[in-house]
Scaffold this active site. Sequence first.
Site, PDB file in Angstrom:
ATOM      1  N   GLY A   1       7.679  -3.647   4.976  1.00  0.00           N
ATOM      2  CA  GLY A   1       7.533  -4.470   3.777  1.00  0.00           C
ATOM      3  C   GLY A   1       7.778  -5.944   4.094  1.00  0.00           C
TER       4      GLY A   1
ATOM      5  N   GLY B   1       8.489  -7.290   7.697  1.00  0.00           N
ATOM      6  CA  GLY B   1       7.515  -7.305   8.795  1.00  0.00           C
ATOM      7  C   GLY B   1       7.141  -5.915   9.257  1.00  0.00           C
TER       8      GLY B   1
ATOM      9  N   GLY C   1       0.634  -1.565   2.852  1.00  0.00           N
ATOM     10  CA  GLY C   1       0.711  -0.781   4.086  1.00  0.00           C
ATOM     11  C   GLY C   1      -0.675  -0.336   4.549  1.00  0.00           C
ATOM     12  N   ASP C   2      -1.543  -0.037   3.594  1.00  0.00           N
ATOM     13  CA  ASP C   2      -2.906   0.385   3.947  1.00  0.00           C
ATOM     14  C   ASP C   2      -3.663  -0.786   4.581  1.00  0.00           C
ATOM     15  OD1 ASP C   2      -2.158   2.716   2.617  1.00  0.00           O
ATOM     16  OD2 ASP C   2      -2.946   1.972   0.709  1.00  0.00           O
TER      17      ASP C   2
HETATM   18  O1  LIG Z   1       0.328   9.647  -3.860  1.00  0.00           O
HETATM   19  P1  LIG Z   1       0.009   9.111  -2.482  1.00  0.00           P
HETATM   20  O2  LIG Z   1      -1.260   9.710  -1.949  1.00  0.00           O
HETATM   21  O3  LIG Z   1       1.156   9.172  -1.535  1.00  0.00           O
HETATM   22  O4  LIG Z   1      -0.260   7.557  -2.645  1.00  0.00           O
HETATM   23  C1  LIG Z   1      -1.296   7.117  -3.481  1.00  0.00           C
HETATM   24  C2  LIG Z   1      -1.184   5.624  -3.675  1.00  0.00           C
HETATM   25  O5  LIG Z   1       0.069   5.266  -4.260  1.00  0.00           O
HETATM   26  O6  LIG Z   1      -1.250   5.004  -2.392  1.00  0.00           O
HETATM   27  C3  LIG Z   1      -2.023   3.826  -2.458  1.00  0.00           C
HETATM   28  C4  LIG Z   1      -1.212   2.678  -1.959  1.00  0.00           C
HETATM   29  O7  LIG Z   1      -0.835   2.874  -0.644  1.00  0.00           O
HETATM   30  C5  LIG Z   1      -2.483   3.682  -3.898  1.00  0.00           C
HETATM   31  O8  LIG Z   1      -3.807   3.229  -3.944  1.00  0.00           O
HETATM   32  C6  LIG Z   1      -2.328   5.048  -4.486  1.00  0.00           C
HETATM   33  O9  LIG Z   1      -2.090   5.025  -5.881  1.00  0.00           O
END
Ligand SMILES: O=P(O)(O)OC[C@@]1(O)O[C@H](CO)[C@@H](O)[C@@H]1O
Length: 336
Positions: free
Chosen positions: A233, A236, A262-263
């Site tokens: 976060g 870093g 993170g994505d």
């Molecule tokens: O419920 P999961 O699959 O763990 O996470 C889903 C999610 O929170 O992850 C993304 C952000 O990283 C959002 O687009 C989505 O709503």
Amino acid sequence: MSGGRVVTLTANPSLDRTLALPGALARGEVARLGASSTEPGGKGVNVARALAAAGADVLAVVPADPTDPLVTALHALHLPLVTVPTGAPVRTNYSLTEPDGTTTKLNEPGTPLDAGLRAALAAAVAAAAAGADWVVLSGSLPPGTPEDWYAELVRAVRGTGARVAVDTSEGPLRALLAAGAASAPDLLKPNAEELAQVAGTTEAALLADPAVLLAAVRALHAGGVGEVLLTLGGAGAVLSTADGVWSARAPRIAVRSTVGAGDSSLAGHLLADLAGAPPAERLRRAVATGSAAAALPGSAVPTPEQVHPDAVEVSPGLPGTPPLPEPVPAAGRDVP
Ligand SMILES: O=P(O)(O)OC[C@@]1(O)O[C@H](CO)[C@@H](O)[C@@H]1O
């Protein structure tokens, strides 16, 4: 950038509804919302959107009906897509954002995938993986999915020659790591909470002692994981490879929403990898892309113009050994 292709699988995609609170969240009170928005989401979808925004060759695989609002939204973004119809609507996840950047996530469980749907998704991923550089398996698994399904998918993708990156948490993460080296991904992207989950420690303990953090990362390598991109976060990130460990400080930004940061970090790492960059540069690009995403509302992904790798400080070794990464403020945490 080289022309390598990335395939993402989002087994549990979502429509991400962002609700902007006028002040701090007050439980039990009525909140008059500011701007609200809905975006296509789910971790793999976000990775694919961030890669596409940077001009990469990407293909997103999602379980969703062709008429689902998620699919309509992804078509509107011109994201190359393979859909496996489920006959049920994609879940909606909610993000409550406060003016100080604090984000509270409320995620629905998602549409169950029966054995037939799982087989169809696995076949779609295997077909798309042939000729791809990377396959990204991201996010939670829908209710009822065997927790070791990611392990099975990693083994299936291995045969295609593509490298595999995984970003998941809790049961599916533990099952993946328990499945042995044949199922270990080339790249794992945990946040501190997820690394703590598999290391059997707490996030606080992990961040308080570089030795604990290093031991947790080394245990992943010992289990066969190729590289570990640990996102922290606002503090870093750390990248650990066979060649060593690097840490990066995030630039100071005004956080608007950490959802999907993170994505975007993972997308930044993959973009740099496809361009043949060495580990320190991959980490720099990861942190720059994740920080740029956190400065945007909702789960928006940055354009290349919004990403500033020069603002990211990268050094060999763990974050300030000692001192450690500053405790991550709530507004800067990685929100799953
Ligand atoms: O419920 P999961 O699959 O763990 O996470 C889903 C999610 O929170 O992850 C993304 C952000 O990283 C959002 O687009 C989505 O709503």
